[in-house]
Write an enzyme that holds these catalytic residues in place. Structure first.
Site, PDB file in Angstrom:
ATOM      1  N   GLU A 174      88.635  37.078 -68.973  1.00 40.06           N
ATOM      2  CA  GLU A 174      89.735  37.668 -69.747  1.00 40.06           C
ATOM      3  C   GLU A 174      89.305  37.850 -71.204  1.00 40.06           C
ATOM      4  O   GLU A 174      89.527  38.902 -71.807  1.00 40.06           O
ATOM      5  CB  GLU A 174      90.958  36.759 -69.644  1.00 40.06           C
ATOM      6  CG  GLU A 174      92.257  37.406 -70.037  1.00 40.06           C
ATOM      7  CD  GLU A 174      93.433  36.447 -69.874  1.00 40.06           C
ATOM      8  OE1 GLU A 174      93.253  35.320 -69.359  1.00 40.06           O
ATOM      9  OE2 GLU A 174      94.549  36.827 -70.282  1.00 40.06           O
ATOM     10  N   GLY A 203     101.332  34.733 -72.716  1.00 39.75           N
ATOM     11  CA  GLY A 203     102.412  33.779 -72.575  1.00 39.75           C
ATOM     12  C   GLY A 203     101.901  32.425 -72.100  1.00 39.75           C
ATOM     13  O   GLY A 203     102.451  31.379 -72.448  1.00 39.75           O
ATOM     14  N   ALA A 204     100.823  32.435 -71.292  1.00 38.56           N
ATOM     15  CA  ALA A 204     100.345  31.179 -70.715  1.00 38.56           C
ATOM     16  C   ALA A 204      98.958  30.771 -71.190  1.00 38.56           C
ATOM     17  O   ALA A 204      98.578  29.606 -71.060  1.00 38.56           O
ATOM     18  CB  ALA A 204     100.359  31.284 -69.191  1.00 38.56           C
ATOM     19  N   SER A 205      98.165  31.713 -71.722  1.00 37.82           N
ATOM     20  CA  SER A 205      96.854  31.312 -72.256  1.00 37.82           C
ATOM     21  C   SER A 205      96.517  32.160 -73.472  1.00 37.82           C
ATOM     22  O   SER A 205      97.150  33.181 -73.738  1.00 37.82           O
ATOM     23  CB  SER A 205      95.765  31.450 -71.190  1.00 37.82           C
ATOM     24  OG  SER A 205      95.401  32.806 -71.035  1.00 37.82           O
ATOM     25  N   THR A 206      95.515  31.693 -74.216  1.00 34.89           N
ATOM     26  CA  THR A 206      95.032  32.453 -75.373  1.00 34.89           C
ATOM     27  C   THR A 206      93.510  32.434 -75.360  1.00 34.89           C
ATOM     28  O   THR A 206      92.906  31.451 -74.898  1.00 34.89           O
ATOM     29  CB  THR A 206      95.619  31.897 -76.697  1.00 34.89           C
ATOM     30  OG1 THR A 206      95.258  32.759 -77.766  1.00 34.89           O
ATOM     31  CG2 THR A 206      95.123  30.495 -77.017  1.00 34.89           C
ATOM     32  N   GLN A 207      92.895  33.516 -75.823  1.00 32.07           N
ATOM     33  CA  GLN A 207      91.440  33.643 -75.791  1.00 32.07           C
ATOM     34  C   GLN A 207      90.891  33.968 -77.175  1.00 32.07           C
ATOM     35  O   GLN A 207      91.491  34.766 -77.902  1.00 32.07           O
ATOM     36  CB  GLN A 207      90.999  34.762 -74.851  1.00 32.07           C
ATOM     37  CG  GLN A 207      91.176  34.490 -73.379  1.00 32.07           C
ATOM     38  CD  GLN A 207      92.613  34.528 -72.918  1.00 32.07           C
ATOM     39  OE1 GLN A 207      93.140  33.564 -72.363  1.00 32.07           O
ATOM     40  NE2 GLN A 207      93.283  35.612 -73.177  1.00 32.07           N
TER      41      GLN A 207
HETATM   42  N1  ADP Z   1     107.888  42.763 -78.093  1.00 33.42           N
HETATM   43  C1  ADP Z   1     107.487  41.515 -77.917  1.00 33.42           C
HETATM   44  N2  ADP Z   1     107.800  40.560 -78.810  1.00 33.42           N
HETATM   45  C2  ADP Z   1     107.378  39.292 -78.638  1.00 33.42           C
HETATM   46  N3  ADP Z   1     106.639  38.881 -77.624  1.00 33.42           N
HETATM   47  C3  ADP Z   1     106.293  39.785 -76.700  1.00 33.42           C
HETATM   48  C4  ADP Z   1     106.692  41.140 -76.791  1.00 33.42           C
HETATM   49  N4  ADP Z   1     106.187  41.814 -75.724  1.00 33.42           N
HETATM   50  C5  ADP Z   1     105.504  40.906 -75.000  1.00 33.42           C
HETATM   51  N5  ADP Z   1     105.574  39.682 -75.574  1.00 33.42           N
HETATM   52  C6  ADP Z   1     104.968  38.427 -75.136  1.00 33.42           C
HETATM   53  O1  ADP Z   1     103.575  38.613 -74.985  1.00 33.42           O
HETATM   54  C7  ADP Z   1     103.102  37.672 -74.040  1.00 33.42           C
HETATM   55  C8  ADP Z   1     102.288  38.424 -73.015  1.00 33.42           C
HETATM   56  O2  ADP Z   1     101.708  37.507 -72.183  1.00 33.42           O
HETATM   57  P1  ADP Z   1     101.157  37.884 -70.729  1.00 33.42           P
HETATM   58  O3  ADP Z   1     100.091  38.895 -70.887  1.00 33.42           O
HETATM   59  O4  ADP Z   1     102.274  38.223 -69.821  1.00 33.42           O
HETATM   60  O5  ADP Z   1     100.597  36.491 -70.274  1.00 33.42           O
HETATM   61  P2  ADP Z   1      99.113  35.917 -70.022  1.00 33.42           P
HETATM   62  O6  ADP Z   1      98.164  36.829 -70.717  1.00 33.42           O
HETATM   63  O7  ADP Z   1      99.105  34.543 -70.590  1.00 33.42           O
HETATM   64  O8  ADP Z   1      98.962  35.917 -68.531  1.00 33.42           O
HETATM   65  C9  ADP Z   1     104.323  36.981 -73.441  1.00 33.42           C
HETATM   66  O9  ADP Z   1     104.520  35.745 -74.099  1.00 33.42           O
HETATM   67  C10 ADP Z   1     105.448  37.933 -73.793  1.00 33.42           C
HETATM   68  O10 ADP Z   1     106.674  37.240 -73.938  1.00 33.42           O
HETATM   69 CA    CA Z   2      97.806  38.965 -71.147  1.00 35.68          CA
END
Ligand code: ADP
Ligand code: CA
Length: 497
Positions: A174, A203-207
């Site tokens: 990722e 939402g669940a991880s950061t890179q």
């Molecule tokens: N307009 C927005 N304002 C704030 N947060 C947002 C907005 N659109 C998307 N997000 C957030 O961005 C993040 C996207 O994470 P996501 O790609 O679904 O998860 P992961 O990459 O961890 O599998 C989520 O926390 C979602 O709530």
């Molecule tokens: Ca993502």
């Protein structure tokens, strides 16, 4: 007299010859110009297409990419044609009714069908990559995650495209594919320029991913690429449970524990939520995640009350990051090795959404912190009144999310007031969204060659222009030569007489 007659005779065949030469000369020039223009006229491009589904923890997006059919291996050619956000939550939320995960993609896949010419459908590859939401589900319930994947596989196999696989990608992939996307779209590979780092917050991880030569410490955190004839050694680390939705749960758990043991009351006074914010929530909705070790998983409610104290929020968020226990030369947090930060960084996904909403994309670190403290103290009803068109789920969390981002970047990754300006909060480069999906497709279709292809020294347009100019020069020289020859030959008889 004889000389003059000779001259007149000569002139009678001389003039038509010159007219003939002039006509041919003009025809040759017109011919050259027409050839140059026609040859260089934009040919109607034929495109090829590819589809990637980003099955994130919070939602799924379908990306359609296109590239000119005959320039497959020229980097910089792939662009985003279309994006569709699937309604509802991410595929991991279908754990208890897995059979519905696949059909949830129906509308967006129909949009993809409409955006790609029908005759190209069959040859268009479709890939699905699931990220941290599915990584967590797999940890929690392996067979549920398999059932969800089976459902999306079955559904995608039924589309008119060529299904190429659906899998949970690793955090390393990722990070690395996000880095490839950023640098591909910025044309850094083809131009052999300095690459930019990539910061992705989900939402669940950061890179965090950036080029670094310092790979003696933790070889597992490095990936090596050979792209366009150049070697790249790239550091990447993915922190599971450090996406902003999971981090909020960790913070709520920490505060709930302190509250529960103290008074036994189920009221949570939260400095990261706005004054006047008050909601009754289920404890189970905080605790049903493998990111928190154990907790009350009962159907008990708690009252979540905001106090809007930005400074206290910063202190509480800081505690999510463990800065001790570094056994390497340098660490980010939780004992994870990180080489010194280097170069410019592109921060996308939730980094952008949150900082954009808070108007902090071009503020200094100090001003960002100050503005956040003031923002967090804004009463909840005032915010709601002024932001009718913002989803309530996002609106209620921006104080926490902003504080979390600043703390992650400063305390977690060690950005300083000085290096803060090296971070650019972005959503797109050109017309393409920044994320891991484009890099994933480029890699799976081998679209960035390891070696730079040999190319002629001049571009085609330059070649044609130069050839026309040279031809004109040759013609002019021939005409000049003829004129000079004519003048000298017409002057010669006079001298004889
Ligand atoms: N307009 C927005 N304002 C704030 N947060 C947002 C907005 N659109 C998307 N997000 C957030 O961005 C993040 C996207 O994470 P996501 O790609 O679904 O998860 P992961 O990459 O961890 O599998 C989520 O926390 C979602 O709530
Ligand atoms: Ca993502």
């Amino acid at each position: 007299m004889a000389g003059q007659r000779e001259m007149r005779e000569k002139n009678t065949w001389h003039r038509p010859l010159i007219i003939c030469i002039a006509v041919f000369f003009v025809m040759a020039i017109v011919g050259l110009l027409i050839t140059g223009v026609v040859q260089n006229k934009a040919i109607k491009q034929k495109y090829k297409y590819g589809i990637v589904l980003d099955a994130g923890s919070s939602h799924t997006s379908v990306y359609v990419y296109q590239w000119p059919a005959e320039k497959e291996n020229n980097t910089g050619m792939v662009t985003q044609k279309h994006v569709c956000n699937v309604k509802g939550k991410g595929i991991s939320s279908y754990a208890k009714n897995a059979e519905k995960a696949g059909p949830s993609l129906k509308e967006c896949m129909q949009e993809a069908e409409r955006s790609i010419p029908t005759q190209r459908h069959q040859e268009t590859p479709v890939y699905l990559g699931a990220t941290a939401g599915m990584r967590l589900l797999r940890k929690e319930d392996d067979s549920a995650s398999d059932r969800v994947l089976d459902s999306v596989v079955r559904f995608l196999q039924g589309t008119p495209f060529t299904f190429q696989g659906a899998r949970i990608i690793t955090g390393q992939e990722e990070g690395a594919y996000g880095w490839i996307t950023v640098n591909y779209l910025s044309d850094n590979f083809r131009k052999a320029q300095r690459t930019m780092g990539a910061l992705d917050l989900g939402g669940a991880s950061t890179q965090i991913t950036f080029e670094s030569g310092d790979h003696s410490q933790s070889p597992d955190d490095f990936i090596h690429f050979r792209l366009y004839g150049k070697e790249y050694s790239v550091y990447t680390h993915s922190f599971l449970c450090y996406g902003k939705d999971q981090a909020l749960r960790v913070l709520l758990d920490q505060q709930l524990r302190a509250n529960l043991t103290g008074t036994g009351s189920l009221i949570l006074q939260d400095p990261c939520f706005h004054p006047g914010y008050k909601k009754v929530k289920l404890l189970a909705d905080v605790y049903n995640t493998p990111c928190i070790r154990t907790g009350p998983s009962s159907n008990v409610n708690f009252t979540h009350v905001g106090t809007g104290n930005g400074k206290l929020c910063q202190e509480k968020v800081r505690r999510i990051f463990n800065s001790s226990g570094c056994s390497s030369r340098s660490c980010s947090f939780n004992g994870v090795f990180q080489p010194p930060l280097h170069g410019q960084f592109e921060a996308f996904s939730a980094f952008f959404f949150v900082m954009k909403f808070l108007n902090l994309t071009s503020e200094s670190l100090e001003d960002s912190k100050k503005k956040l403290v003031s923002y967090c103290s804004t009463p909840w009803d005032e915010l709601q009144k002024n932001n009718h068109n913002v989803k309530e789920k996002y609106l209620q969390e921006y104080c926490f999310s902003g504080t979390y981002i600043v703390t992650l970047l400063e305390e977690g990754y060690s950005f300083t007031s000085g290096s803060w300006k090296d971070i650019r909060f972005i959503k797109k480069i050109g017309d393409s969204d920044v994320g891991w999906t484009l890099g994933y497709m480029l890699n799976l279709t081998n679209m960035i060659p390891a070696e730079a292809p040999d190319s002629p020294p001049l571009p085609h347009g330059g070649y044609v222009t130069l050839m026309v100019l040279l031809a004109l020069l040759v013609c002019s020289l021939v005409v000049c030569g003829c004129c000079v020859f004519r003048r000298s030959s017409s002057a010669a008889p006079k001298q004889i007489v």
